[in-house]
Design a protein around this motif. Structure first.
Motif, PDB file in Angstrom:
ATOM      1  N   THR A  62      44.414  89.826  31.399  1.00  0.00           N
ATOM      2  CA  THR A  62      42.991  90.144  31.512  1.00  0.00           C
ATOM      3  C   THR A  62      42.776  91.076  32.701  1.00  0.00           C
ATOM      4  O   THR A  62      43.327  90.870  33.780  1.00  0.00           O
ATOM      5  CB  THR A  62      42.174  88.858  31.680  1.00  0.00           C
ATOM      6  N   SER A  63      41.948  92.115  32.501  1.00  0.00           N
ATOM      7  CA  SER A  63      41.744  93.116  33.540  1.00  0.00           C
ATOM      8  C   SER A  63      40.593  92.731  34.452  1.00  0.00           C
ATOM      9  O   SER A  63      39.673  92.035  34.054  1.00  0.00           O
ATOM     10  CB  SER A  63      41.466  94.480  32.905  1.00  0.00           C
ATOM     11  N   CYS A 118      37.355 100.216  30.106  1.00  0.00           N
ATOM     12  CA  CYS A 118      37.715  98.998  30.848  1.00  0.00           C
ATOM     13  C   CYS A 118      37.389  97.717  30.085  1.00  0.00           C
ATOM     14  O   CYS A 118      37.650  96.627  30.566  1.00  0.00           O
ATOM     15  CB  CYS A 118      37.030  98.989  32.211  1.00  0.00           C
ATOM     16  N   ASP A 178      37.685  94.596  28.001  1.00  0.00           N
ATOM     17  CA  ASP A 178      38.829  93.716  27.745  1.00  0.00           C
ATOM     18  C   ASP A 178      38.637  92.995  26.426  1.00  0.00           C
ATOM     19  O   ASP A 178      37.705  92.204  26.270  1.00  0.00           O
ATOM     20  CB  ASP A 178      38.972  92.706  28.887  1.00  0.00           C
ATOM     21  N   ASN A 192      40.275  90.620  25.276  1.00  0.00           N
ATOM     22  CA  ASN A 192      40.530  89.180  25.383  1.00  0.00           C
ATOM     23  C   ASN A 192      39.240  88.383  25.550  1.00  0.00           C
ATOM     24  O   ASN A 192      39.258  87.158  25.473  1.00  0.00           O
ATOM     25  CB  ASN A 192      41.445  88.879  26.580  1.00  0.00           C
ATOM     26  N   THR A 241      34.905  89.370  26.990  1.00  0.00           N
ATOM     27  CA  THR A 241      34.154  89.966  28.093  1.00  0.00           C
ATOM     28  C   THR A 241      32.678  89.678  27.933  1.00  0.00           C
ATOM     29  O   THR A 241      32.192  89.395  26.827  1.00  0.00           O
ATOM     30  CB  THR A 241      34.397  91.493  28.143  1.00  0.00           C
ATOM     31  N   GLN A 294      37.003  88.312  31.317  1.00  0.00           N
ATOM     32  CA  GLN A 294      36.407  89.434  32.031  1.00  0.00           C
ATOM     33  C   GLN A 294      34.884  89.332  32.124  1.00  0.00           C
ATOM     34  O   GLN A 294      34.209  88.894  31.186  1.00  0.00           O
ATOM     35  CB  GLN A 294      36.768  90.745  31.325  1.00  0.00           C
TER      36      GLN A 294
END
Length: 449
Positions: free
Chosen positions: A3-4, A35, A37, A39, A41, A60
């Motif tokens: 995860t960013s 940007c 994500d 996964n 957000t 995120q």
């Protein structure tokens, strides 16, 4: 896939749930897609929603506050296009001196336009002016697949209406075009009316429903039994230039500055006790009852904004604000039952407002509907969640529902009962976000993501 974002401890304004999230802060709307994500957000503005709608455990959170540019304004119509991270405070500071003010505003100006849309916020004039959706002409939304689309009443209208009240779970709002209200001054006519009990309070609320566009009541939380519902109703309307004294007329568009007082840290829980709350409650009742005929917008709309970080006053365990609406039919009887349950619970209910709401907006998950709405703060203690569950059942029995923008505890079963339109919303979710990229703690808790 990792995860960013930067790992950060986040909470809602109630600070009753603190979780680690991966925070990203893009500088421009054009950077959001890169940007995003997949996964999971969710967008976050200034963090003034009380519960868990803008936190995302181990996933995120994209903070929008640096995407706050004003993109265009028409001085003749008051139509403003801005980035979604623009705050109402910024709009007021920029346009009030030019004779324009937000059309719809909640009880704080420290909220973003994107947050106002996601919550479909309402204020003291819902019975007369409706929700924030009433002043939004269009928005641009970044979808999970990377497309940026325009949503309005005539283009992608299913997305437009499903986004109001969606708590950020359909897509990422990038920009919005909204209508401002033309004003002659930043002052308000205001009037206070005392009521000795709940029946009297409901009567004055109903009586002033059409005479003033803005109205809100504050109840004495220590008044029980025959005095239950005792409090002060404040009503008001925008003042004209001719209404001002020569002194006020010299600066008719006065704009407030930054808060002069800050709660510096989370207060010890021992400071929250019946005696301290009785003192503050009495002070609030006196202030409300002594409203001057002319007041400034800061005191009229945003009394709590005078104190920065006021939520710290509830201590480390935080608080929740429980807000519900029940139909006008049997409203007095049902409100009496719910208030009695609250004020006899042994908890420490505190700041509160009682209002009338008008007709529903077109937002599928928008909270307001015709009826009486009551909001009250509870410092979190051991038995608070059990009380809230009991209140949910009472609100459901009365044909009402709670406000997701304030909620921290309602479960998926109760939410679905309160919002039977959820299936229609989920169909729109499946269309625009089939992979359920947009998610949050709240979304998972109530079954929206």
């Amino acid at each position: 896939m990792k995860t960013s974002g930067q790992k950060t401890l986040l909470a809602g304004w109630g600070a009753n749930c603190r979780v680690e999230c991966f925070v990203t802060r893009p500088q421009f709307s054009s950077e959001v897609e890169a940007c995003l994500d997949r996964n999971g957000t969710v967008a976050r503005g200034l963090g003034r929603s009380y519960g868990d709608c803008a936190i995302n455990s181990d996933r995120q959170v994209v903070v929008t506050t640096t995407m706050n540019r004003l993109l265009g304004f028409d001085d003749l119509t008051g139509i403003l296009t801005c980035e979604a991270g623009t705050s109402l405070e910024s709009i007021i500071e920029t346009f009030a001196p030019r004779g324009w003010f937000p059309m719809i505003t909640p009880g704080t100006k420290f909220v973003t336009v994107g947050g106002c849309i996601a919550n479909d916020v309402h204020g003291k004039a819902h019975h007369a002016q409706g929700c924030f959706s009433n002043c939004v002409d269009s928005m641009t939304v970044l979808l999970a697949n990377g497309d940026v689309v325009t949503a309005s009443r005539s283009e992608n209208e299913d997305l437009f209406w499903a986004t109001f009240g969606d708590m950020g779970l359909l897509g990422f709002i990038l920009t919005a075009t909204i209508r401002l209200r033309q004003i002659e001054t930043t002052y308000f006519h205001q009037k206070s009316i005392k009521a000795n009990d709940l029946e009297g309070m409901m009567a004055v609320l109903d009586e002033h429903d059409h005479s003033f566009p803005y109205s809100v009541a504050t109840l004495d939380v220590f008044a029980t039994g025959a005095r239950l519902g005792r409090g002060v109703l404040t009503v008001g309307d925008h003042a004209k230039l001719s209404d001002l004294s020569p002194r006020l007329a010299a600066t008719p568009f006065k704009v407030s500055g930054a808060p002069k007082v800050t709660v510096p840290f989370e207060l010890p829980e021992v400071t929250l006790n019946p005696l301290s709350m009785r003192i503050v409650n009495a002070a609030i009742q006196r202030i409300q009852a002594s409203a001057t005929p002319l007041g400034h917008y800061e005191a009229f709309f945003y009394p709590l904004d005078k104190v920065a970080e006021w939520n710290r006053g509830y201590g480390r365990r935080g608080f929740t604000q429980y807000q519900f609406v029940i139909p006008f039919e049997n409203g007095l009887e049902n409100m009496r039952k719910i208030l009695t349950a609250i004020l006899s619970s042994g908890e420490l209910p505190f700041l509160n407002v009682l209002k009338r709401l008008g007709k529903e907006s077109g937002g599928i998950l928008s909270f307001p509907r015709e009826g009486y709405t009551f909001a009250i703060d509870f410092p979190i203690r051991q038995n608070t969640p059990a009380l809230l569950k009991r209140l949910d059942a009472m609100v459901i029995d009365a044909g009402g529902r709670i406000y997701l923008g304030k909620d921290s505890y309602t479960d998926a079963v109760a939410f679905r009962t309160m919002y039977p339109e959820v299936d229609a919303w989920l169909e729109t979710k499946a269309k625009y976000d089939p992979s359920r990229v947009f998610t949050s703690n709240l979304g998972r808790r109530v079954g929206l993501s």
